[in-house]
Scaffold this motif. Sequence first.
Motif, short mmCIF file in Angstrom:
data_model
loop_
_atom_site.label_atom_id
_atom_site.label_comp_id
_atom_site.label_asym_id
_atom_site.label_seq_id
_atom_site.Cartn_x
_atom_site.Cartn_y
_atom_site.Cartn_z
N PHE A 65 10.34 -6.11 -1.24
CA PHE A 65 10.36 -4.73 -0.76
C PHE A 65 11.60 -3.54 -0.13
CE2 PHE A 65 8.43 -1.31 0.85
CZ PHE A 65 7.44 -0.58 0.60
N LYS A 66 11.70 -4.76 0.23
CA LYS A 66 12.82 -4.16 1.42
C LYS A 66 14.58 -4.00 0.85
CE LYS A 66 13.15 -3.69 5.66
NZ LYS A 66 13.13 -3.95 7.25
N ARG A 67 14.54 -5.06 -0.11
CA ARG A 67 15.56 -4.93 -0.49
C ARG A 67 16.26 -5.18 -1.99
NH1 ARG A 67 17.68 -10.17 3.46
NH2 ARG A 67 17.17 -9.10 5.09
N THR A 68 15.81 -5.22 -2.37
CA THR A 68 14.93 -5.27 -4.43
C THR A 68 14.51 -4.09 -4.65
OG1 THR A 68 15.12 -7.68 -3.48
CG2 THR A 68 15.21 -6.33 -5.08
N LEU A 69 13.75 -3.38 -4.20
CA LEU A 69 12.83 -2.33 -5.00
C LEU A 69 14.33 -1.17 -4.90
CD1 LEU A 69 10.47 -0.78 -5.75
CD2 LEU A 69 9.48 0.21 -3.79
N MET A 70 14.23 -0.94 -5.55
CA MET A 70 15.00 0.59 -5.48
C MET A 70 14.09 2.19 -6.13
SD MET A 70 17.99 -0.09 -6.06
CE MET A 70 18.63 1.29 -7.12
N ALA A 71 14.08 2.21 -4.64
CA ALA A 71 13.13 3.48 -4.53
C ALA A 71 13.91 4.44 -3.36
CB ALA A 71 11.76 3.00 -3.67
N PRO A 72 13.77 5.74 -2.58
CA PRO A 72 13.93 5.94 -1.57
C PRO A 72 13.76 5.58 -0.57
CG PRO A 72 12.93 7.66 -3.58
CD PRO A 72 12.34 6.72 -3.58
N PRO A 73 14.86 5.21 0.39
CA PRO A 73 15.04 4.88 1.63
C PRO A 73 13.52 5.28 2.39
CG PRO A 73 17.40 5.00 1.60
CD PRO A 73 16.70 5.52 -0.09
N GLY A 74 13.58 6.76 2.32
CA GLY A 74 12.28 7.49 3.31
C GLY A 74 10.94 7.11 2.81
N ASP A 75 11.21 6.47 1.63
CA ASP A 75 9.75 6.16 1.25
C ASP A 75 8.99 4.57 1.48
OD1 ASP A 75 9.48 9.05 -0.29
OD2 ASP A 75 9.59 7.72 -1.93
N LYS A 76 10.59 3.96 1.27
CA LYS A 76 10.21 2.50 1.99
C LYS A 76 9.04 2.46 3.46
CE LYS A 76 12.88 0.23 0.35
NZ LYS A 76 14.88 -0.59 -0.37
N LEU A 77 9.90 3.39 4.02
CA LEU A 77 9.82 3.34 5.49
C LEU A 77 8.62 3.82 5.81
CD1 LEU A 77 13.09 4.60 7.50
CD2 LEU A 77 11.97 2.02 6.77
N LYS A 78 7.98 4.78 4.99
CA LYS A 78 7.08 5.95 5.27
C LYS A 78 5.69 4.42 4.20
CE LYS A 78 4.36 8.41 2.22
NZ LYS A 78 4.51 9.34 1.18
N PHE A 79 6.14 3.81 3.63
CA PHE A 79 5.12 2.71 3.47
C PHE A 79 4.75 1.74 4.19
CE2 PHE A 79 6.32 4.23 -1.13
CZ PHE A 79 5.18 5.62 -1.41
N LEU A 80 6.07 1.22 4.66
CA LEU A 80 5.94 0.32 5.10
C LEU A 80 5.23 -0.35 7.06
CD1 LEU A 80 10.09 -1.04 5.00
CD2 LEU A 80 7.78 -2.47 4.36
N SER A 81 5.43 2.02 7.51
CA SER A 81 4.72 2.14 8.43
C SER A 81 2.98 1.86 8.13
CB SER A 81 4.95 2.94 9.06
OG SER A 81 4.94 3.87 8.42
N GLU A 82 2.76 3.30 7.14
CA GLU A 82 1.60 3.48 7.07
C GLU A 82 0.53 2.67 7.38
OE1 GLU A 82 -0.89 5.09 3.15
OE2 GLU A 82 1.34 5.56 2.94
N PRO A 83 -0.10 1.59 6.99
CA PRO A 83 -0.56 0.58 7.20
C PRO A 83 -1.46 0.88 9.13
CG PRO A 83 0.24 -0.45 5.62
CD PRO A 83 0.86 0.75 5.58
N PHE A 84 0.00 1.09 9.56
CA PHE A 84 0.03 0.73 11.25
C PHE A 84 -0.85 2.10 11.88
CE2 PHE A 84 2.21 -3.10 9.00
CZ PHE A 84 1.28 -3.74 9.50
N GLN A 85 -0.73 2.82 11.04
CA GLN A 85 -1.46 4.10 12.46
C GLN A 85 -2.31 4.15 13.03
OE1 GLN A 85 1.83 6.00 12.02
NE2 GLN A 85 2.64 4.69 10.66
N GLN A 86 -1.76 5.17 13.76
CA GLN A 86 -3.32 4.62 14.79
C GLN A 86 -4.71 5.13 14.32
OE1 GLN A 86 -1.76 6.73 18.51
NE2 GLN A 86 -1.16 5.20 19.93
N ASP A 87 -4.95 5.92 13.69
CA ASP A 87 -5.64 6.57 12.44
C ASP A 87 -6.78 5.56 12.04
OD1 ASP A 87 -4.05 7.16 10.78
OD2 ASP A 87 -4.66 8.67 10.29
N ARG A 88 -5.65 4.28 11.52
CA ARG A 88 -5.84 3.16 10.62
C ARG A 88 -6.64 2.17 10.96
NH1 ARG A 88 -3.71 3.39 5.81
NH2 ARG A 88 -2.95 5.20 5.12
N TYR A 89 -7.17 1.63 12.45
CA TYR A 89 -7.65 0.74 13.74
C TYR A 89 -8.73 0.95 14.79
CZ TYR A 89 -3.56 1.55 17.16
OH TYR A 89 -3.05 1.65 17.69
#
Length: 126
Positions: A65-89
């Motif tokens: 996901f981090k090194r191979t996926l050809m996706a915009p860097p901002g999207d990858k960072l958003k996806f990496l952090s999305e499940p850990f947002q404060q409203d998720r736990y």
Amino acid sequence: MCELAAPGDLVLFAGAGASLRAGLPGWEAYLAFLATKADLYEPDVASLMKTRASQGQFLQAATLFKRTLMAPPGDKLKFLSEPFQQDRYEREALLPLTSLPFSAIVTTNFDTSLFDAWSTIRAQRG
């Protein structure tokens, strides 16, 4: 043995198990989430991520996901952090653990759930 663990001398070192209690994903669920996002850009990478994760090769799946996926860097960072947002736990699930007399918390987790619960307890104690 208990006398060796005096209040103020204890440090909680916790891994993903603590965050699971608060409702956050473990490695398998996290990588499955990332694979669904990878599928938006490169279905082949997503498929390989799923294969690696199903074999317990979590680091390899995450690396895809981090090194191979050809996706915009901002999207990858958003996806990496999305499940850990404060409203998720639910930090309340961690209050019993963090109310123990620890002087510090050390964690390998990507989220702040333990620190949120610990600061809630500290604020209640004044």
